[in-house]
Design an enzyme around this catalytic site. Structure first.
Site, PDB file in Angstrom:
ATOM      1  N   HIS B 111      92.933 -91.955  20.830  1.00 31.14           N
ATOM      2  CA  HIS B 111      94.303 -92.302  21.220  1.00 31.14           C
ATOM      3  C   HIS B 111      94.414 -93.749  21.719  1.00 31.14           C
ATOM      4  O   HIS B 111      95.504 -94.200  22.046  1.00 31.14           O
ATOM      5  CB  HIS B 111      94.818 -91.348  22.307  1.00 31.14           C
ATOM      6  CG  HIS B 111      94.973 -89.935  21.829  1.00 31.14           C
ATOM      7  ND1 HIS B 111      95.755 -89.606  20.755  1.00 31.14           N
ATOM      8  CD2 HIS B 111      94.422 -88.771  22.267  1.00 31.14           C
ATOM      9  CE1 HIS B 111      95.688 -88.284  20.546  1.00 31.14           C
ATOM     10  NE2 HIS B 111      94.873 -87.768  21.451  1.00 31.14           N
ATOM     11  N   ASP B 150      90.714 -83.853  14.775  1.00 31.49           N
ATOM     12  CA  ASP B 150      91.146 -83.427  16.109  1.00 31.49           C
ATOM     13  C   ASP B 150      92.535 -82.782  15.976  1.00 31.49           C
ATOM     14  O   ASP B 150      93.277 -83.081  15.051  1.00 31.49           O
ATOM     15  CB  ASP B 150      91.216 -84.676  17.000  1.00 31.49           C
ATOM     16  CG  ASP B 150      91.427 -84.373  18.468  1.00 31.49           C
ATOM     17  OD1 ASP B 150      90.437 -84.435  19.216  1.00 31.49           O
ATOM     18  OD2 ASP B 150      92.575 -84.083  18.874  1.00 31.49           O
ATOM     19  N   HIS B 152      95.011 -83.241  17.867  1.00 33.40           N
ATOM     20  CA  HIS B 152      96.054 -84.214  18.205  1.00 33.40           C
ATOM     21  C   HIS B 152      96.048 -85.346  17.178  1.00 33.40           C
ATOM     22  O   HIS B 152      94.985 -85.737  16.694  1.00 33.40           O
ATOM     23  CB  HIS B 152      95.800 -84.796  19.604  1.00 33.40           C
ATOM     24  CG  HIS B 152      95.722 -83.756  20.677  1.00 33.40           C
ATOM     25  ND1 HIS B 152      94.521 -83.245  21.106  1.00 33.40           N
ATOM     26  CD2 HIS B 152      96.689 -83.131  21.385  1.00 33.40           C
ATOM     27  CE1 HIS B 152      94.750 -82.335  22.052  1.00 33.40           C
ATOM     28  NE2 HIS B 152      96.049 -82.245  22.236  1.00 33.40           N
ATOM     29  N   ASP B 239      89.459 -79.343  18.939  1.00 35.43           N
ATOM     30  CA  ASP B 239      90.483 -78.581  19.643  1.00 35.43           C
ATOM     31  C   ASP B 239      91.444 -77.850  18.715  1.00 35.43           C
ATOM     32  O   ASP B 239      92.442 -77.306  19.175  1.00 35.43           O
ATOM     33  CB  ASP B 239      91.235 -79.479  20.642  1.00 35.43           C
ATOM     34  CG  ASP B 239      91.340 -80.908  20.175  1.00 35.43           C
ATOM     35  OD1 ASP B 239      91.084 -81.169  18.977  1.00 35.43           O
ATOM     36  OD2 ASP B 239      91.688 -81.781  20.983  1.00 35.43           O
TER      37      ASP B 239
END
Lengths: 548, 441
Positions: B111, B150, B152, B239
């Site tokens: 991120h 991931d 996200h 995740d």
């Protein structure tokens, strides 16, 4: 008086030590057919030289190693409880029967054992009498291993079941399983050997406790050795390292070289204690959990074969015979040492002949001897620098260890073994550090065995969220009475259990040291719900007395 | 030392580092994974070789990032070790000591964007991007595909490579309408010169192994093959697992292990994954075995069968349509890029705001990219960041890309000098990727 015996591949040595002095020593030929014969010959020799009351007998024996090497080990019925994960079966030294059941990383049972499978497994190995059982995460909860062992009670022909988590208390299912397998494989052989030793000592009127040297440089009383004979593997190099410890010359950071006829064993030392192999020793290529010193063996010694191929000088690792000076057919490192004035044995002129044989055109035997010794020094120095690089490259798991990496900077070379006096100083000079070649180096192994301290270890783990206390080596799992356990409490518990375990086998629990400890919070959601605290302690390996 | 193992594993759990004591990114995160890896005996296999991380330098990080006012005041040693773990993994592969490598390290990075004001989505510096630029600088590698797995959206990595046609960035993730950071929609495809080198695949909550592998087989693997990268990097977040507390997907350890097997990444780098007890030990064991070419078929979560949600038919149909849409776009990507360039003219511009959840900052950015026919084009960024307790910071940066043409080089330098003259910002930077320098002007 302490009696130490080292049964090596070539010689069986014995020494008697009292009040920091070596009172007697002997070197006899190892009797390969019947090791006991050589052992008692050596004992009789030193006891007649230094009569008195023996307080302890310590054996550094190759019985375990030999039976492994010679393949005279017993077939083992191996029962494993791996649960989901890596397929372990193809990696094991013998056929394993896989049982249902699983214990997870927190020690919780997530799948049950199936009773019928256990009975069938014992039946499957109907021709075997020694068994080993190993379960994944059994060090976090031994219930499954213990249940499988209990099932053996009604089975005919079962003499022994090794419980893996009792042999090694650390994580590593693969290594524990291999350890347990080899333990069961040598269990009966070792038991017979121990009985013979005990009987013969009684016959000589020696009532002292008998200890067996372990690969980690500690000793274990015979009663303990009978349970975990696998610990007695590879004790030769351990004894020599302990001998160096007894001679007491490794302060600060140092490198020891045990230079023999064909190999040099290198160990790194920190504050008088040798560094350990990170996870355990390998047996026949199989990684085990047997704790051992970190040694690197390089194929170079006095008898290493020296020859030239396309102008390039080659040294070792093969041995084709003794030095030409001693009647051999080919030039050796020892011949170079004789010509260079670093050794004095055999026929000098033959050593010169050897150097002439490998000399470049126009070079004298003396110059050639220097070339050979420089080459031999290169080989050892390369191995040392590989070892230092490997030490530097050892993974670390915290930012602190990463940022504050300490480099290993040896201040001295300690040389033992037959060829050390000639070669060790050359290595030290190359590395620009001091060199020590202690006296008594030739019987360092037996000396090390005589004075080594009895040791044992213990792993205590507390999971306060589950309110559980686990001591793997003692197969203890109990409810914690108090949820607010701290690191300090766990350290105290570890000391108590270490004392208990020591006491059980008559080991003096002096100088406990922490091998490892860690403490983690357990967080659920955004709440701290407990702690996992692990503390591993051992009776510190060392010597009962320095020997001067 | 030339031990040729299948997999190089850099394991760095940072057992002494946390964002805060009960934050998901805390000391304990890889504890149970460590337990499982060590207990299985994975580090004792001849097919696997463990490596120690390196300590990355600020210069390594500044090859990617522009920290305001500087990077060293924003990051900790843990970030440099984590990035250094990725570098060590890359070096092991480049030195051919191992076939592939996996940096199982924390803290994560995907991120973190080019401009850094603080920490967002648990990330301060982008460890994959630092590794990618290191690979380019050190080994002269050009074409790299990054597949972000991931849950996200990998918005930091997307930002860093948004104008770079040599990097194919593919991210599948839980739909941004339902999860942080709220981006990663199909229409984010890169700036015109790099159009369709950013590929976002937003998946509906509840997507399981079946849906994921449909996307992989029918979209991601063919795209990567078409791109013909010199290296494939996997941003290996974990995740998407059915037990993850911060997301809502339904992938299993087997799903992840098969993904690692099929993708065949040269280097994988751990990203998120916060089901630290129920997922990470098994997902990591699966990925390690798969990457090492070993049998992973027996890796299963002990609680599986009780808790895995089934992917609904509606989700299956949605995913199929999404893949169809993307395949149509991918087939005409060259035409689309030409069209996009023609439509935009000389300069491409965008304005947006960026949210730093961990640091409590809102940043405004104005970007410009020159659509140069000869090179990637120079870029400029104006940034203003504000937050309670943070105050206000602003900066202006010009970026000279790798293989820049002389005109872009000159114009980038002129842009930063011109901005400085206006005095509108507090700090001014020139990032010269060719000279491998970040200058404060």
């Amino acid at each position: 008086m302490l009696l130490g015996i080292d049964v090596g591949g070539t010689f069986t040595d014995a020494v008697i030590v009292a009040q920091g002095k070596m009172l007697a020593k002997t070197k006899t030929v190892t009797t390969h057919g019947d090791l006991l014969q050589g052992i008692f010959c050596a004992i009789d020799t030193v006891m007649s030289e230094a009569p008195g009351t023996i307080e302890r007998v310590t054996l550094s024996t190759t019985v375990v190693t030999n039976s492994l090497v010679e393949g005279t080990i017993d077939p083992v019925g191996l029962l494993v409880i791996p649960g989901p994960g890596m397929n372990i079966a193809p990696l094991l030294p013998g056929k394993a029967v896989v049982l249902s059941g699983y214990i997870d990383h927190r020690g919780r049972e997530t799948a049950k054992l199936i009773k019928q499978e256990i009975a069938d497994a014992y039946q499957f190995f109907t021709d075997r009498s020694c068994f080993a059982v190993s379960g994944k995460f059994a060090v976090r909860n031994p219930a499954h291993e213990l249940a499988v062992e209990r099932e053996s009670a009604g089975m005919s022909g079962v003499k022994h079941v090794t419980i893996a988590s009792q042999i090694a208390g650390s994580l590593n299912f693969l290594r524990r399983t291999n350890s347990a397998y080899f333990n069961a494989a040598v269990w009966d052989k070792f038991r017979q050997f121990a009985a013979a030793v005990e009987g013969a000592l009684v016959a000589r009127g020696v009532a002292a406790p008998v200890h067996i040297l372990k690969a980690d440089g500690g000793t274990m009383p015979l009663a303990m050795a009978k349970c975990q004979p696998v610990e007695a593997i590879f004790t030769g190099p351990a004894a020599s390292v302990l001998g160096i410890m007894a001679i007491g010359s490794c302060k600060g950071e140092a490198i020891s070289l045990d230079i023999g006829g064909t190999t040099t064993d290198i160990a790194l030392w920190h504050n008088g204690v040798p560094l350990f192999a990170e996870r355990g020793a390998a047996i026949g290529g199989y990684p085990t959990a047997v704790r051992a010193f970190w040694l690197r063996s390089v194929g170079l010694g006095g008898d290493s074969w020296v020859r030239r191929s396309n102008d390039k000088l080659l040294i070792g690792p093969e041995r084709v015979g003794p030095a030409m000076a001693a009647g051999g057919m080919e030039p050796t490192v020892a011949d170079a040492m004789i010509v260079a004035g670093l050794a004095d044995f055999g026929t000098r002129s033959l050593a010169y002949q050897a150097m002439k044989q490998v000399a470049l055109p126009g070079r004298t035997p003396e110059q050639t001897a220097q070339e050979v010794l420089a080459g031999a020094t290169d080989i050892i120095c390369t191995a040392i620098s590989d070892m230092l690089a490997a030490h530097q490259a050892q993974p670390v798991y915290t930012v602190n260890d990463m940022v504050n990496t300490k480099t290993f900077t040896p201040a001295a070379i300690i040389g033992v073994g037959g060829t050390a006096a000639g070669l060790a100083p050359l290595v030290a000079r190359r590395l620009k550090i001091d060199c020590l070649v202690p006296d008594n180096g030739a019987v360092a192994n037996a000396l090390g065995a005589a004075v080594a301290r009895a040791t044992t270890d213990i792993t205590v783990r507390v999971d306060t969220e589950q309110r559980l206390l686990t001591v793997a080596e003692l197969s203890i799992q109990e409810k914690l009475s108090n949820k607010s356990v701290t690191m300090k409490d766990v350290r105290q518990l570890a000391e108590k259990y270490l004392a208990d375990r020591s006491d059980r086998f008559g080991i003096l629990p002096d100088e406990a040291e922490t091998l490892y400890e860690e403490e983690f919070n357990i967080v659920r959601g955004f709440q701290t719900t407990g702690k996992i605290i692990t503390c591993r302690k051992q009776v510190k390996p060392g010597v009962l007395t320095d020997v001067r | 030392m030339s031990v040729n193992a299948n997999l190089g594993l850099v394991f760095f759990p940072a057992f002494d580092w946390a964002i805060s004591p009960t934050h998901p990114e805390r000391q304990e995160r890889l504890l149970y994974t460590r337990d499982q890896i060590v207990e299985e005996g994975l580090l004792d296999l001849p097919q696997i070789r463990e490596y120690k991380p390196k300590l990355a330098t600020i210069a390594d990080a500044e090859r990617v990032h522009i920290g305001v006012p500087d990077l060293s005041s924003l990051l900790t040693d843990a970030h440099l070790v984590s990035a250094g773990g990725a570098l060590a993994a890359a070096e092991a592969v480049m030195a051919k000591q191992v076939r592939r490598s996996f940096a199982l390290v924390r803290p994560p990075g995907h991120h973190a964007m080019r401009i850094v004001h603080g920490t967002r989505g648990f990330c301060t510096i982008n460890i994959e991007a630092v590794m990618v630029e290191y690979l380019r600088q050190t080994y002269g590698i050009r074409r790299i595909a990054i597949v972000d797995t991931d849950v996200h959206h990998g918005d930091g990595t997307q930002d860093i490579f948004y104008h770079d046609p040599d990097t194919l960035f593919i991210s599948f993730h839980q739909d941004g309408r339902t999860l942080y950071p709220g981006t990663g929609f199909m229409d984010e495809m890169g700036s015109p010169n790099a159009f369709v080198s950013t590929v976002n695949i937003p998946l509906p909550p509840g997507t399981g192994d079946q849906g994921l592998h449909y996307v992989l087989d029918n979209l991601i693997l063919p795209m990567v093959a078409d791109f013909e990268p010199e290296l494939i990097i996997n941003s290996a977040g974990q995740d998407n697992h059915y037990s993850d507390p911060l997301a809502n997907m339904a992938i299993t350890a087997q799903g992840y292990a098969k993904l690692a097997d099929k993708l065949g990444a040269d280097i994988a780098v751990l990203e998120g994954g916060y089901s630290i007890e129920d997922a990470l030990p098994y997902v990591n064991t699966g990925i390690i075995l798969a990457m090492a070419g070993l049998d992973y078929s027996k890796v299963l979560e002990p609680d599986k069968g009780r808790h895995v949600p089934q992917q609904t038919e509606q989700t299956t149909a949605y995913i199929k349509k999404l893949v169809d849409d993307w395949r149509r776009i991918w087939a005409v990507r060259s035409e689309m890029r030409r069209h996009e360039i023609a439509k935009t003219g000389d300069m491409w511009r965008r304005k947006r705001s960026i949210y730093y959840d961990d640091s409590g900052i809102r940043e405004q950015q104005q970007e410009e990219v020159r659509l140069c026919p000869l090179c990637q084009g120079y870029q400029t960024v104006g940034t203003q960041a504000e937050g309670a307790g943070f105050g206000y910071k602003s900066a202006y940066a010009a970026v000279i890309p790798r293989h820049a043409c002389p005109a872009c080089r000159r114009q980038a330098q002129e842009a930063v000098v011109a901005a400085r003259r206006t005095g509108q910002y507090q700090f001014y930077f020139l990032q010269d990727k060719e000279k491998d320098l970040l200058e404060k002007v």
